[in-house]
Design an enzyme around this catalytic site. Structure first.
Site, PDB file in Angstrom:
ATOM      1  CG  HIS A  85      36.706 -14.308  12.844  1.00 32.53           C
ATOM      2  ND1 HIS A  85      36.137 -14.371  11.587  1.00 32.53           N
ATOM      3  CD2 HIS A  85      35.895 -13.504  13.579  1.00 32.53           C
ATOM      4  CE1 HIS A  85      35.034 -13.655  11.565  1.00 32.53           C
ATOM      5  NE2 HIS A  85      34.866 -13.110  12.751  1.00 32.53           N
ATOM      6  CG  ASP A  87      36.043 -18.336  10.323  1.00 32.07           C
ATOM      7  OD1 ASP A  87      36.583 -17.469  11.039  1.00 32.07           O
ATOM      8  OD2 ASP A  87      35.123 -19.069  10.742  1.00 32.07           O
ATOM      9  CD  GLU A 151      33.687 -15.561  15.383  1.00 32.89           C
ATOM     10  OE1 GLU A 151      33.011 -15.058  16.299  1.00 32.89           O
ATOM     11  OE2 GLU A 151      33.314 -15.543  14.189  1.00 32.89           O
ATOM     12  CD  GLU A 152      31.528 -15.708  11.174  1.00 29.64           C
ATOM     13  OE1 GLU A 152      30.507 -16.073  11.801  1.00 29.64           O
ATOM     14  OE2 GLU A 152      31.820 -14.516  10.988  1.00 29.64           O
TER      15      GLU A 152
END
Length: 438
Positions: A85, A87, A151-152
């Site tokens: 990811h 982010d 993703e976060e």
């Protein structure tokens, strides 16, 4: 053997790319407050430089994902997904020794938010693929490379969007690798353990709502929403969840017990964990479900009893226990508090006796011959949850050889996140070795 290894330029590029990606601020504050596109363009440009044709895909403008496919030499083999990811979680610059978005290389370390979670792995992937392009290397099986947004947070703009709206890009993928595995865990007694993730607890982020009778703060009120909520939150926070061993956690305990020469007594797991000493940290969070209260919201004035109070709880559950988890929450909240899933994702398990796991183990052991590879289950979650909707079995495999004075777990979402240059070099070598024959 030189033609069977990542070249020297790859070792320089992995540092350059890690630093370059860190300098691109992709802070994800939740609620859609993030813009990954500059990092996606950075990755896509370097994939194009390796002769690939990356696609940039968005559900929401600025929330960009990158997907590319590399054709393997064995057309009968299933494809492998390799994903990371773009982010990162927020960072408060005033708390850091080095600015979190500087990407500075200092004292043999690359500093900044994302150095371990997980722009390091993004950089490793790019460095390996560009090395292959220079050497004319093709993997055995098709590789699908994905760099994701979001993703976060919810992954709705990232892996969830890709899995739901672009499944054709992952055609043939049966297995995948991503973050949080094959890093050095030092046990304090001279052993180097390399846990490879073969499972994740499920995500159950909860919203609790208590309703009552609003009124003056000076009056007796037996229907106080804050009191009702506080009682439920206390019950949840103090609850002792029962032991629930999944096959992955059993395998982890068995291999760790064998490493330490002790009996893997599953009738007294708490005692077994005590005998494992510091190594118990690899499994202790995954022998039970958990629910931790994290946020409270009630009232608007000190002398006014509000009619509603809200709390949020970070819940995690093991594979096969979701119904039990929900039933337990019903009991703990009681009749005066309603709860719902604010965000919910499945728990995962992956076989530890699969050929892919054996290849990951072999790749680590080649470059860390004194290390001990063991399976483990992640306490949290990754994009592998969303990609599992496509039937892809996910493993955590981001190889890093770390010194004993660097606590890998504490660096995730922590202050002064950093990664050693030598750890990145190790990661490139291991990933290169693994992906050639995976």
């Amino acid at each position: 053997m030189a033609d069977q290894r990542a070249d020297e330029l790859a070792l320089a590029e992995v540092v350059e790319f890690t630093s370059g990606l860190i300098r691109i601020d992709t802070t994800n504050r939740g609620g859609g407050d993030c813009r990954e596109r500059p990092a996606a363009e950075y990755a896509a440009e370097r994939l194009a430089g390796a002769g690939l044709e990356p696609l940039l895909l968005e559900r929401t403008p600025g929330r960009t994902n990158v997907v590319a496919r590399i054709e393997g030499t064995d057309p009968s083999a299933d494809a492998l997904l390799v994903h990371g990811h773009l982010d990162v979680v927020p960072a408060e610059a005033a708390d850091w020794r080095v600015h979190p978005f500087s990407g500075e290389v200092r004292d043999g370390l690359v500093w900044g938010r994302g150095a371990v979670d997980m722009k390091n792995m993004d950089a490793m992937i790019l460095a390996v693929l560009r090395s292959w392009a220079r050497q004319g290397v093709r993997p055995r099986r098709d590789l699908v490379i994905a760099f994701t947004a979001d993703e976060e947070a919810s992954a709705e703009d990232g892996s969830g969007f890709l899995a739901d709206r672009h499944p054709e890009l992952f055609e043939g993928c049966t297995e995948g690798i991503s973050e949080s595995g094959a890093f050095t865990f030092h046990d304090g007694a001279g052993r180097e353990i390399y846990p490879i993730a073969a499972g994740e607890r499920g995500t159950g982020w909860l919203k609790l709502t208590a309703r009552g009778r609003a009124g003056h703060g000076s009056k007796v009120n037996k229907e106080n929403a804050v009191t009702r909520l506080a009682a439920a939150v206390t019950r949840i926070g103090e609850h002792e969840w029962p032991l629930r061993l999944t096959p992955t956690v059993r395998a982890a305990l068995a291999e760790l017990a064998a490493l330490y020469g002790i009996d893997a007594d599953f009738t007294d797991v708490d005692r077994l964990l005590e005998k494992l000493g510091p190594a118990a940290r690899l499994v202790e969070a995954t022998v039970r479900n958990s629910a931790n209260p994290t946020m409270l919201d009630a009232g608007y004035k000190l002398n006014v009893i509000p009619g509603e109070a809200v709390a949020h709880v970070d819940g995690r559950y093991l594979a096969g226990t979701e119904e039990e988890f929900a039933a337990t929450l019903d009991e703990l909240t009681g009749p005066d508090v309603q709860w719902e899933f604010a965000h919910r994702e499945v728990a995962l398990q992956a076989p530890v006796d699969a050929p892919l796991f054996a290849r990951m183990r072999a790749a680590v052991e080649e470059f860390a011959p004194g290390g001990h590879v063991v399976p483990y289950c992640m306490s949290g979650g990754t994009d592998a949850k969303q990609f599992s909707r496509l039937g892809i079995t996910g493993y955590g495999f981001t190889p890093l050889k770390l010194p004993a004075d660097l606590d890998y777990g504490a660096l995730f979402h922590g202050v002064d996140e950093r990664v050693p240059v030598e750890a990145l070099h190790f990661g490139v070598r291991v990933l290169d070795r693994f992906l050639r024959t995976a």
